[in-house]
Motif scaffolding. Structure first.
Motif, PDB file in Angstrom:
ATOM      1  N   VAL A 156       0.837  -1.200   0.000  1.00 24.16           N
ATOM      2  CA  VAL A 156       0.000   0.000   0.000  1.00 24.16           C
ATOM      3  C   VAL A 156       0.876   1.256   0.000  1.00 24.16           C
ATOM      4  O   VAL A 156       0.606   2.224  -0.720  1.00 24.16           O
ATOM      5  CB  VAL A 156      -0.953   0.013   1.213  1.00 24.16           C
ATOM      6  CG1 VAL A 156      -1.768   1.301   1.247  1.00 24.16           C
ATOM      7  CG2 VAL A 156      -1.866  -1.214   1.190  1.00 24.16           C
ATOM      8  N   PRO A 169      -9.750  -3.921   3.155  1.00 20.42           N
ATOM      9  CA  PRO A 169      -9.851  -2.710   2.328  1.00 20.42           C
ATOM     10  C   PRO A 169      -9.064  -2.883   1.032  1.00 20.42           C
ATOM     11  O   PRO A 169      -7.875  -3.189   1.070  1.00 20.42           O
ATOM     12  CB  PRO A 169      -9.215  -1.636   3.209  1.00 20.42           C
ATOM     13  CG  PRO A 169      -9.392  -2.122   4.604  1.00 20.42           C
ATOM     14  CD  PRO A 169      -9.285  -3.618   4.522  1.00 20.42           C
ATOM     15  N   VAL A 222      -7.291  -1.358  -1.450  1.00 26.95           N
ATOM     16  CA  VAL A 222      -6.510  -0.189  -1.845  1.00 26.95           C
ATOM     17  C   VAL A 222      -5.123  -0.734  -2.156  1.00 26.95           C
ATOM     18  O   VAL A 222      -4.508  -1.367  -1.297  1.00 26.95           O
ATOM     19  CB  VAL A 222      -6.396   0.835  -0.698  1.00 26.95           C
ATOM     20  CG1 VAL A 222      -5.509   1.996  -1.108  1.00 26.95           C
ATOM     21  CG2 VAL A 222      -7.762   1.323  -0.260  1.00 26.95           C
ATOM     22  N   MET A 262     -13.137   0.260  -2.703  1.00 27.26           N
ATOM     23  CA  MET A 262     -13.668  -0.272  -1.438  1.00 27.26           C
ATOM     24  C   MET A 262     -15.009  -0.964  -1.624  1.00 27.26           C
ATOM     25  O   MET A 262     -15.970  -0.362  -2.100  1.00 27.26           O
ATOM     26  CB  MET A 262     -13.839   0.885  -0.456  1.00 27.26           C
ATOM     27  CG  MET A 262     -12.529   1.480   0.015  1.00 27.26           C
ATOM     28  SD  MET A 262     -11.605   0.354   1.096  1.00 27.26           S
ATOM     29  CE  MET A 262     -12.680   0.324   2.528  1.00 27.26           C
ATOM     30  N   PRO A 263     -15.094  -2.234  -1.204  1.00 28.69           N
ATOM     31  CA  PRO A 263     -16.392  -2.909  -1.190  1.00 28.69           C
ATOM     32  C   PRO A 263     -17.320  -2.244  -0.177  1.00 28.69           C
ATOM     33  O   PRO A 263     -16.874  -1.827   0.895  1.00 28.69           O
ATOM     34  CB  PRO A 263     -16.061  -4.329  -0.717  1.00 28.69           C
ATOM     35  CG  PRO A 263     -14.581  -4.463  -0.847  1.00 28.69           C
ATOM     36  CD  PRO A 263     -14.015  -3.086  -0.712  1.00 28.69           C
ATOM     37  N   GLU A 264     -18.607  -2.130  -0.516  1.00 29.07           N
ATOM     38  CA  GLU A 264     -19.589  -1.777   0.505  1.00 29.07           C
ATOM     39  C   GLU A 264     -19.773  -3.023   1.381  1.00 29.07           C
ATOM     40  O   GLU A 264     -20.005  -4.117   0.858  1.00 29.07           O
ATOM     41  CB  GLU A 264     -20.935  -1.390  -0.147  1.00 29.07           C
ATOM     42  CG  GLU A 264     -20.869  -0.183  -1.058  1.00 29.07           C
ATOM     43  CD  GLU A 264     -20.749   1.129  -0.300  1.00 29.07           C
ATOM     44  OE1 GLU A 264     -21.113   1.178   0.882  1.00 29.07           O
ATOM     45  OE2 GLU A 264     -20.272   2.109  -0.910  1.00 29.07           O
ATOM     46  N   PRO A 265     -19.663  -2.869   2.694  1.00 29.06           N
ATOM     47  CA  PRO A 265     -19.602  -4.073   3.547  1.00 29.06           C
ATOM     48  C   PRO A 265     -20.954  -4.722   3.848  1.00 29.06           C
ATOM     49  O   PRO A 265     -21.388  -4.772   4.993  1.00 29.06           O
ATOM     50  CB  PRO A 265     -18.930  -3.526   4.815  1.00 29.06           C
ATOM     51  CG  PRO A 265     -19.314  -2.085   4.862  1.00 29.06           C
ATOM     52  CD  PRO A 265     -19.450  -1.628   3.441  1.00 29.06           C
ATOM     53  N   ARG A 280      -4.319   0.590   6.433  1.00 35.52           N
ATOM     54  CA  ARG A 280      -5.645   0.971   5.940  1.00 35.52           C
ATOM     55  C   ARG A 280      -6.697   0.779   7.027  1.00 35.52           C
ATOM     56  O   ARG A 280      -6.805  -0.305   7.589  1.00 35.52           O
ATOM     57  CB  ARG A 280      -6.039   0.104   4.736  1.00 35.52           C
ATOM     58  CG  ARG A 280      -5.198   0.322   3.494  1.00 35.52           C
ATOM     59  CD  ARG A 280      -5.261  -0.917   2.601  1.00 35.52           C
ATOM     60  NE  ARG A 280      -4.636  -2.067   3.242  1.00 35.52           N
ATOM     61  CZ  ARG A 280      -4.851  -3.341   2.919  1.00 35.52           C
ATOM     62  NH1 ARG A 280      -5.685  -3.646   1.939  1.00 35.52           N
ATOM     63  NH2 ARG A 280      -4.248  -4.320   3.569  1.00 35.52           N
ATOM     64  N   PRO A 300     -10.721   1.003   7.575  1.00 39.58           N
ATOM     65  CA  PRO A 300     -12.041   1.222   6.974  1.00 39.58           C
ATOM     66  C   PRO A 300     -12.967   1.911   7.977  1.00 39.58           C
ATOM     67  O   PRO A 300     -12.865   1.680   9.184  1.00 39.58           O
ATOM     68  CB  PRO A 300     -12.529  -0.176   6.651  1.00 39.58           C
ATOM     69  CG  PRO A 300     -11.801  -1.079   7.587  1.00 39.58           C
ATOM     70  CD  PRO A 300     -10.504  -0.398   7.950  1.00 39.58           C
ATOM     71  N   ALA A 346     -16.569   2.345   7.467  1.00 40.34           N
ATOM     72  CA  ALA A 346     -18.007   2.084   7.290  1.00 40.34           C
ATOM     73  C   ALA A 346     -18.503   1.071   8.310  1.00 40.34           C
ATOM     74  O   ALA A 346     -17.802   0.108   8.643  1.00 40.34           O
ATOM     75  CB  ALA A 346     -18.290   1.572   5.887  1.00 40.34           C
ATOM     76  N   ALA A 406     -18.137   3.612   1.659  1.00 39.41           N
ATOM     77  CA  ALA A 406     -17.211   2.765   2.409  1.00 39.41           C
ATOM     78  C   ALA A 406     -15.861   3.475   2.453  1.00 39.41           C
ATOM     79  O   ALA A 406     -14.966   3.166   1.682  1.00 39.41           O
ATOM     80  CB  ALA A 406     -17.112   1.396   1.751  1.00 39.41           C
ATOM     81  N   PRO A 407     -15.712   4.454   3.346  1.00 35.95           N
ATOM     82  CA  PRO A 407     -14.485   5.252   3.357  1.00 35.95           C
ATOM     83  C   PRO A 407     -13.324   4.440   3.918  1.00 35.95           C
ATOM     84  O   PRO A 407     -13.515   3.529   4.720  1.00 35.95           O
ATOM     85  CB  PRO A 407     -14.811   6.409   4.307  1.00 35.95           C
ATOM     86  CG  PRO A 407     -16.248   6.239   4.708  1.00 35.95           C
ATOM     87  CD  PRO A 407     -16.626   4.830   4.424  1.00 35.95           C
ATOM     88  N   VAL A 408     -12.137   4.820   3.498  1.00 38.58           N
ATOM     89  CA  VAL A 408     -10.944   4.188   4.057  1.00 38.58           C
ATOM     90  C   VAL A 408      -9.887   5.265   4.296  1.00 38.58           C
ATOM     91  O   VAL A 408      -9.665   6.130   3.450  1.00 38.58           O
ATOM     92  CB  VAL A 408     -10.412   3.068   3.140  1.00 38.58           C
ATOM     93  CG1 VAL A 408     -10.021   3.599   1.768  1.00 38.58           C
ATOM     94  CG2 VAL A 408      -9.242   2.324   3.781  1.00 38.58           C
ATOM     95  N   ILE A 456      -5.922   5.879   4.932  1.00 40.09           N
ATOM     96  CA  ILE A 456      -4.638   5.203   4.724  1.00 40.09           C
ATOM     97  C   ILE A 456      -3.574   6.037   5.404  1.00 40.09           C
ATOM     98  O   ILE A 456      -3.283   7.153   4.984  1.00 40.09           O
ATOM     99  CB  ILE A 456      -4.361   5.038   3.219  1.00 40.09           C
ATOM    100  CG1 ILE A 456      -5.560   4.347   2.558  1.00 40.09           C
ATOM    101  CG2 ILE A 456      -3.071   4.240   2.987  1.00 40.09           C
ATOM    102  CD1 ILE A 456      -5.762   4.741   1.124  1.00 40.09           C
TER     103      ILE A 456
END
Lengths: 308, 308, 308, 308
Positions: free
Chosen positions: A37, A143, A145, A290-293, B49, B51, B53, B303-305, B307
């Motif tokens: 990352v 995540p 990324v 990012m996947p919606e969880p 990372r 997440p 959400a 779905a914010p992340v 970093i």
């Protein structure tokens, strides 16, 4: 009818079951380490952001061929409602119903099973109506990324888009790699551009889905050898459709999701990215997707962004 | 009943209508320039990372108080279906119905109106059932990737979480800024932590929503002065609820969304980020918080992340 | 553009505003008196029951031409779930998302408005997103049980079905009345058969909707003169489509729903009823066609049954 | 854990598997013959119509205890939209998402299974996500129009409503039969009134569901002996809840739906009918309670009407 021997031979070579422990639910996403990352962030050199999702609307890519996979139905539940009396601040609220695999999306590892198994050898029966996916639901996906790499197969061949019957081979991927001046490495998220989404963008939903160019059954080994974290492309079916081997349906899905434990993405709009990469003469970037969880979800809409 | 004079006075001071042209639909997201993004990417120093959400599930934050804003209803449409005959690769597909403002979300600029107007002076009547938001729909929001700043108001005060009746003031924000050793600057996305989401995480949905700490009506000026691009926090109502000024409901919504044209986020889980920032002794990071591009949407799950 | 003079002339002749008082919300359903129902019950002579609803399924009559009016999406939320432990009684539960006007349905009086008005002269603005129809919602419709009369226009002409361009005229209705040996009277629910639904049943959704036979703009006066309580037929558009008078769209909807306050039904499968009536040589029956009471709904799916 | 011997003993005595042939999918609905319907129509003596459905709205009977069984979410997709240009006839359209068992409803025979079987001995595995109920889906239910009998257990005992812990016994049913001056006979649809729905109507959703009066495990034999076609009542759980026999959950569901093949209805509002029957001193009527024909549905909302 069972899956043919050639499928099982490839499966053996790319299988990752147990590689990250018996309890693992995320497969090749384990390859996105902090180091990966960190290096990926360094790819964001110009700060240009390119979004890769199609607009979410009723007139989406689904043409009614896959039962239950409906385009987003977007409805209003409040319009300028003065909740607290006349003259107060007014609210608008909306709701949506949609198939989780209907639009630009990630497949969860549970989206397909074969021979009664999902990734890491768990029984397919762990997917139920009330519990949805007990293991490897999309909410478990780490995540996403990482470094993104665009393998612009169409552009590498000097084409606007690959023809409907074109199976993208390992040789095609290598060609695009060379064209882009990039070497795919462990933890990368690889985006394979065929140009097929132009067919949808031009208004032909049926032609978009069929016949479609897409990944050949030979490509999972290529991704496996490079320890790719995830792969996405710009088609409805992801893999070539109709399939290369008569009667062997969705083999790439089965190899990626079940055997390798590798998430895959479909209906990504790679057109603006193709232009941006060509302009920058650079085919790597920071990718956030990012996947919606959705708890136990077997897929999710995603709004990926490439940052060049 | 109309909005009180004190509202209109603040509104005048923070108003951004016309600032980016009469055609602008995205407001302060204009402040996220390529330069800002480039600098933001440099904040990803360790590659960690985080997440932000909440899980998307039927047992989400909505407690039935806001009509129509339903928690995600996640249903199955295929479970291990052998689409192409017995023994072939099997598929699982799912669908969801949910309020776009129900979970961890962004409000679109059209989520509220006042005095018949939305951002940039357009008529509120441009929001309709069939067309949804004609202007400033969430699909118009530029890719939200920028420098994130956590203003950990609770931690700065040595508290686990702010009490229900606490209005977060500009002084609180400045205190958290100092605590974090950071200076908020143009284009930042500011995350304000109250700790209130712990109430939901502990199972008390009603207590989560009411009474809630949240932003004071005095904070929009603070954000405006610093040219913040967007603000999100860890509460249901975003602003203090019940409100500070009797009869003045949702003034912060109206100032941010309508006057400033600034997107805001709610129900963000900032607990793990608080821990991560404290461990790293650093309160800035690269933030990716991409809206799902619902055409004409007045909000979107996100779905914010972060970093670090 | 406004509605042409000829529309307003007919409107004046059939208008029922105020006829049942200023507070009335149900219009011609007032004509179904207890006496009418009692007499209707006497029509159930053989006890033969003929259902008139199309199956509710994703492959329904909607072909995607009307935004938001989606065919039923039927999904599972539990399948044989042993809620109380292994070996206990197991439950299956399902959910649906659908347009209320998508299948065999009743239009509520609020389904259309013209010149800013709905039935009984109320403002069309009483229909809102949060409140739905404040007046004349489908939940207000009195129980629709009355004498049913099949006017089998197609059969009366010796045709399987009317051609696409056929406007059903008052003369056609009178011909079918005579063919059926019946006299339409006050409180009747009249079912007009064109045979058009055969096109859908044969798999051609697009051809079903367009071009379609349907009621002529001259028929509302015929129904009005006879004090019919409600009318339904076997087409998507109810009235002839494209319309008889260039630029005058949906005049029959506007006359029935707005002016007369008469509910109307669409997509009713009258094929088995046509056969049954022909076999019995009798075109009257007891009809039960209960609206699902969606509060403020502008329509409802309905499962009508004729009892001969 | 398996079902106790006492369950299996009753099951043996009421079992109808094979009674109407190995292919039968509708069970006791076979008992509604044309003769039965003809006689039922004669019960409509006054023409008074009493609707039995609760309003369909978000604030319905579901209190969030049963995952996935959501109250109707009613949303707008068009509001007074002038589809064909300014000044033309305007349309309003709406959509709904709801659990099929959420409101006033019929359970399909497939709503429960036990020991891996559904009605007529078919495997429970014939219920799938993609196909829903292959056999005995609610779309298969013959038109439910028959003689209705109100067994007003509460009124027969001189009570407004039965207490929460009251198991309605065969003796209670006989008492109500005598009170009503009626003899239940083959093909009847029996409505059992407990008065419990008053608790919901008074605003207490939780109290409505638990503790609830309801049918005793001993009543299926009573219905079986009389060859009743279907049974409905005014509770959430239908049978007494919590159950009479410790650890034996939903035995009446299993006996009715699986063993007898008898449809059952829940959340029917029998209050106005109770009044009407008392006023008329007559407890029989024509009942129309048509299932909405969801293909493969394991239940359906229903808008029943009693015609006295």
């Amino acid at each position: 009818m069972t899956l043919p021997p050639e499928f099982h031979e490839i499966a053996k070579r790319v299988n990752n079951w147990g590689r990250w422990g018996a309890d693992d639910e995320i497969g090749t996403l384990n390859l996105i380490t902090e180091e990966v990352v960190r290096a990926a962030a360094a790819e964001a050199r110009t700060g240009r952001r390119v979004p890769l999702a199609l607009p979410l609307r009723e007139d989406g890519v689904q043409a009614g061929m896959i039962p239950g996979r409906i385009n987003p139905l977007h409805t209003m539940v409040q319009i300028n409602q003065e909740l607290f009396g006349p003259g107060t601040v007014a609210c608008s609220d909306d709701a949506v119903t949609m198939g989780l695999q209907a639009a630009t999306h990630w497949d969860a590892l549970t989206h397909v099973s074969h021979s009664g198994r999902i990734y890491n050898g768990r029984p397919a029966s762990t997917i139920t109506a009330h519990g949805r996916a007990e293991f490897s639901g999309i909410d478990k996906a780490a995540p996403i990324v990482s470094r993104g790499v665009l393998l612009d197969v169409a552009r590498a061949k000097g084409l606007d888009r690959l023809p409907g019957g074109h199976a993208v081979t390992p040789e095609d991927l290598a060609e695009a790699e060379e064209f882009g001046g990039v070497t795919v490495r462990a933890g990368d998220v690889v985006l394979v551009r065929t140009g097929q989404i132009q067919v949808y963008l031009a208004g032909d939903k049926h032609g978009y889905g069929f016949p479609s160019p897409g990944l050949s059954v030979r490509t999972p080994e290529w991704f496996h050898a490079r320890d790719v974290a995830a792969v996405a492309n710009d088609t409805l079916t992801f893999e070539i459709f109709p399939p290369e081997i008569d009667g062997l349906w969705l083999p790439v899905h089965a190899l990626h999701l079940v055997e390798m434990g590798m998430h895959q993405g479909q209906n990504w709009n790679l057109e603006p990215l193709s232009t941006a990469c060509a302009e920058a003469s650079r085919y790597t970037f920071l990718l956030s997707a990012m996947p919606e969880p959705f708890v136990g979800g077997t897929g999710t809409p995603v709004a990926p962004v490439a940052i060049l």
